[in-house]
Design a protein around this motif. Sequence first.
Motif, PDB file in Angstrom:
ATOM      1  N   GLY A 266       0.814  -1.208   0.000  1.00  7.29           N
ATOM      2  CA  GLY A 266       0.000   0.000   0.000  1.00  7.29           C
ATOM      3  C   GLY A 266       0.844   1.252   0.000  1.00  7.29           C
ATOM      4  N   THR A 267       0.161   2.374   0.070  1.00  6.52           N
ATOM      5  CA  THR A 267       0.801   3.681   0.069  1.00  6.52           C
ATOM      6  C   THR A 267       0.130   4.563   1.101  1.00  6.52           C
ATOM      7  OG1 THR A 267      -0.703   4.549  -1.619  1.00  6.52           O
ATOM      8  CG2 THR A 267       1.329   3.524  -2.395  1.00  6.52           C
ATOM      9  N   SER A 268       0.788   5.657   1.423  1.00  4.73           N
ATOM     10  CA  SER A 268       0.222   6.630   2.341  1.00  4.73           C
ATOM     11  C   SER A 268       0.687   7.998   1.890  1.00  4.73           C
ATOM     12  CB  SER A 268       0.683   6.348   3.766  1.00  4.73           C
ATOM     13  OG  SER A 268       0.097   7.250   4.675  1.00  4.73           O
ATOM     14  N   SER A 269      -0.170   8.998   1.959  1.00  6.89           N
ATOM     15  CA  SER A 269       0.222  10.334   1.516  1.00  6.89           C
ATOM     16  C   SER A 269      -0.454  11.377   2.374  1.00  6.89           C
ATOM     17  CB  SER A 269      -0.151  10.549   0.051  1.00  6.89           C
ATOM     18  OG  SER A 269      -1.533  10.469  -0.132  1.00  6.89           O
ATOM     19  N   GLY A 270       0.150  12.554   2.374  1.00 13.23           N
ATOM     20  CA  GLY A 270      -0.398  13.661   3.148  1.00 13.23           C
ATOM     21  C   GLY A 270       0.305  13.797   4.472  1.00 13.23           C
ATOM     22  N   SER A 271       0.864  14.969   4.735  1.00 11.91           N
ATOM     23  CA  SER A 271       1.696  15.147   5.919  1.00 11.91           C
ATOM     24  C   SER A 271       0.926  14.914   7.209  1.00 11.91           C
ATOM     25  CB  SER A 271       2.285  16.561   5.928  1.00 11.91           C
ATOM     26  OG  SER A 271       1.253  17.541   5.905  1.00 11.91           O
ATOM     27  N   ALA A 272      -0.397  15.103   7.184  1.00 11.73           N
ATOM     28  CA  ALA A 272      -1.179  14.900   8.400  1.00 11.73           C
ATOM     29  C   ALA A 272      -1.696  13.474   8.514  1.00 11.73           C
ATOM     30  CB  ALA A 272      -2.362  15.870   8.430  1.00 11.73           C
ATOM     31  N   GLN A 273      -1.532  12.678   7.452  1.00 18.91           N
ATOM     32  CA  GLN A 273      -2.103  11.336   7.446  1.00 18.91           C
ATOM     33  C   GLN A 273      -1.111  10.379   6.804  1.00 18.91           C
ATOM     34  OE1 GLN A 273      -5.933  11.658   5.510  1.00 18.91           O
ATOM     35  NE2 GLN A 273      -6.914  12.454   7.320  1.00 18.91           N
ATOM     36  N   ILE A 274      -0.025  10.121   7.476  1.00 21.15           N
ATOM     37  CA  ILE A 274       0.973   9.194   6.972  1.00 21.15           C
ATOM     38  C   ILE A 274       0.971   7.959   7.843  1.00 21.15           C
ATOM     39  CG2 ILE A 274       3.427   8.807   6.631  1.00 21.15           C
ATOM     40  CD1 ILE A 274       3.730  11.590   5.658  1.00 21.15           C
TER      41      ILE A 274
ATOM     42  N   ASP B  20       6.613  13.598   1.249  1.00 23.90           N
ATOM     43  CA  ASP B  20       5.302  13.740   1.886  1.00 23.90           C
ATOM     44  C   ASP B  20       4.450  12.495   1.651  1.00 23.90           C
ATOM     45  OD1 ASP B  20       3.576  15.230   3.489  1.00 23.90           O
ATOM     46  OD2 ASP B  20       2.444  15.926   1.752  1.00 23.90           O
ATOM     47  N   PHE B  21       5.113  11.341   1.500  1.00 26.69           N
ATOM     48  CA  PHE B  21       4.370  10.111   1.276  1.00 26.69           C
ATOM     49  C   PHE B  21       5.232   8.931   1.709  1.00 26.69           C
ATOM     50  CE2 PHE B  21       6.842  10.834  -2.522  1.00 26.69           C
ATOM     51  CZ  PHE B  21       7.342   9.581  -2.839  1.00 26.69           C
ATOM     52  N   VAL B  22       4.592   7.791   1.858  1.00 28.39           N
ATOM     53  CA  VAL B  22       5.267   6.551   2.218  1.00 28.39           C
ATOM     54  C   VAL B  22       4.693   5.441   1.345  1.00 28.39           C
ATOM     55  CG1 VAL B  22       5.711   4.855   4.035  1.00 28.39           C
ATOM     56  CG2 VAL B  22       5.618   7.268   4.615  1.00 28.39           C
ATOM     57  N   GLU B  23       5.557   4.565   0.859  1.00 26.58           N
ATOM     58  CA  GLU B  23       5.157   3.358   0.156  1.00 26.58           C
ATOM     59  C   GLU B  23       5.670   2.176   0.963  1.00 26.58           C
ATOM     60  OE1 GLU B  23       5.568   5.422  -4.266  1.00 26.58           O
ATOM     61  OE2 GLU B  23       7.238   4.275  -3.404  1.00 26.58           O
ATOM     62  N   PHE B  24       4.900   1.097   1.031  1.00 23.52           N
ATOM     63  CA  PHE B  24       5.318   0.024   1.927  1.00 23.52           C
ATOM     64  C   PHE B  24       4.781  -1.329   1.486  1.00 23.52           C
ATOM     65  CE2 PHE B  24       1.706   2.345   3.771  1.00 23.52           C
ATOM     66  CZ  PHE B  24       0.722   1.363   3.751  1.00 23.52           C
ATOM     67  N   VAL B  25       5.522  -2.363   1.878  1.00 20.53           N
ATOM     68  CA  VAL B  25       5.079  -3.746   1.869  1.00 20.53           C
ATOM     69  C   VAL B  25       5.201  -4.222   3.304  1.00 20.53           C
ATOM     70  CG1 VAL B  25       5.578  -6.088   1.094  1.00 20.53           C
ATOM     71  CG2 VAL B  25       5.755  -4.179  -0.517  1.00 20.53           C
ATOM     72  N   VAL B  26       4.128  -4.756   3.860  1.00 19.36           N
ATOM     73  CA  VAL B  26       4.135  -5.164   5.265  1.00 19.36           C
ATOM     74  C   VAL B  26       3.510  -6.547   5.356  1.00 19.36           C
ATOM     75  CG1 VAL B  26       1.992  -3.856   5.640  1.00 19.36           C
ATOM     76  CG2 VAL B  26       3.345  -4.607   7.603  1.00 19.36           C
TER      77      VAL B  26
END
Length: 481
Positions: A113-121, A157-163
């Motif tokens: 998945g991914t995550s974006s936005g400085s207030a919602q990472i 300002d984003f994170v990409e990840f495999v968990v």
Amino acid sequence: MTSRARVRTALLATVVVTSCLAGCGSGADAPDGPGPAGAGPERPGAGDDELVVDALPLDAPVVLDPVPDGLRLEQVGIAPPNTVPQDFEPSRATLYGDPALADTLDGPVLLVGTSSGSAQIGGPGRDVPGEEVDLGGRTGKVVRDADRTWVVLEGNDFVEFVVGRGIDEDDLVAAARGADFASATATLAPDAVPAGLEPLVAGGPPDGPGAGPGEYLSLRGDSAWIAVVAVRADPRLAALWGFWVDDATGTVVRAEPGSVGVLRGTYLGGPAAPGRVWAEDGMVVAAVVTLDGAGEGEALLDQVVENLRVGTAEEFEAMRRLVLDRPPTPDELGCGLDGGFVSGAGGDRRWAFALAPNSLAGLDEWTTCYMEFTNGSGGGGTIYPPPPVGELVVEVNGSTDLGTGTGYTILGGVAPPGTARVTVTTADGRTLEAQLADVGPRPGERVWGAFDARPPLPPGGPPLTVTAYDAAGAVLRSVPG
């Protein structure tokens, strides 16, 4: 929620208390991998011919009736149908698991998945230590957190990840090398999928349970913050949302198979907060409590869960008015200014303004803070040197230049000693009564504030006039003078 609601909520109260007493707040005793297949209740499996399961608006709203003592509603939101453009494709995560298991979360699972936005990472947190790995031209970080391991790629300002949980670490790194984060739905290349796993469900939000097009409630007490999210969706979405919970075997929630434990790596409730996810009556629901220290949060959460039910549009509007008709508190403004504070509510608008001497510079500087809470307009603040005592200070949306800005406007400032009333005359001739604080930055002064949906500024003329009066109605100061 069905006629069995009372039985279900009583059962949920027992489940939540028992689970959290067993350690759901720390995760220190979390298992190293997934639980044995067949242990615990059989949660909805994720596999099906259709991979994508999108959250949809609710058919009927969920209401909280009544709001428990010790809590106040801070946000009530619901996305009505037909507000999303037809060509819009939401961001999604993809959950991989063992297709042979009836309960997907009983076995090894991997989420990309991914995550974006400085207030919602989402993710494990940027300050969490990890081991750097080469991901084929990009550098990632391997982070171990309780029962799961992350391979994280960070941007500005984003994170990409495999968990994954129950997945060999080398296989996770190999999966991250073959991850496609550029598409709206994050996926793995077929040759990067760990042996025995298949893509089972894709849905959003891509970084944990979230409101999306459904309903979102948040409440605050003295030592707890509680959020409830509900969407209309296929029960399989509960497997994707439930992945974020430390519950490898499953727990009964409201007489339905669900997941109860710490939510890890989500922005809902912070990096680790007690929560639960379940599917019920065509809905997928998540609830989480962030504890601030006094230990009352879980008991309050039990009451919130007990009081949830499906309601009518009229009942939802009454609940929404509980928020919209209540002026914000200093805690909601969240600036931490120890000085004059004013706020107001009316129509669909809530606002607040605060001004105090700068905590570092003292009386040589003033710090202001303002916020409009209900229209997505946001807020801000400024720092400036104070004028001589006796002047009327006026700022508009954080600026002392009265000609700045249009649209929804927060006005505020400092009234001179002796002020009993402050009015704002708008460019189109309306008169607004300002709110007055009992105190100001210096003896005798009073902080004031007002809110106006201001029309476009007239050419060449002043946008507004602010006037301070004494108790007898005499004008003390007026700006422009």
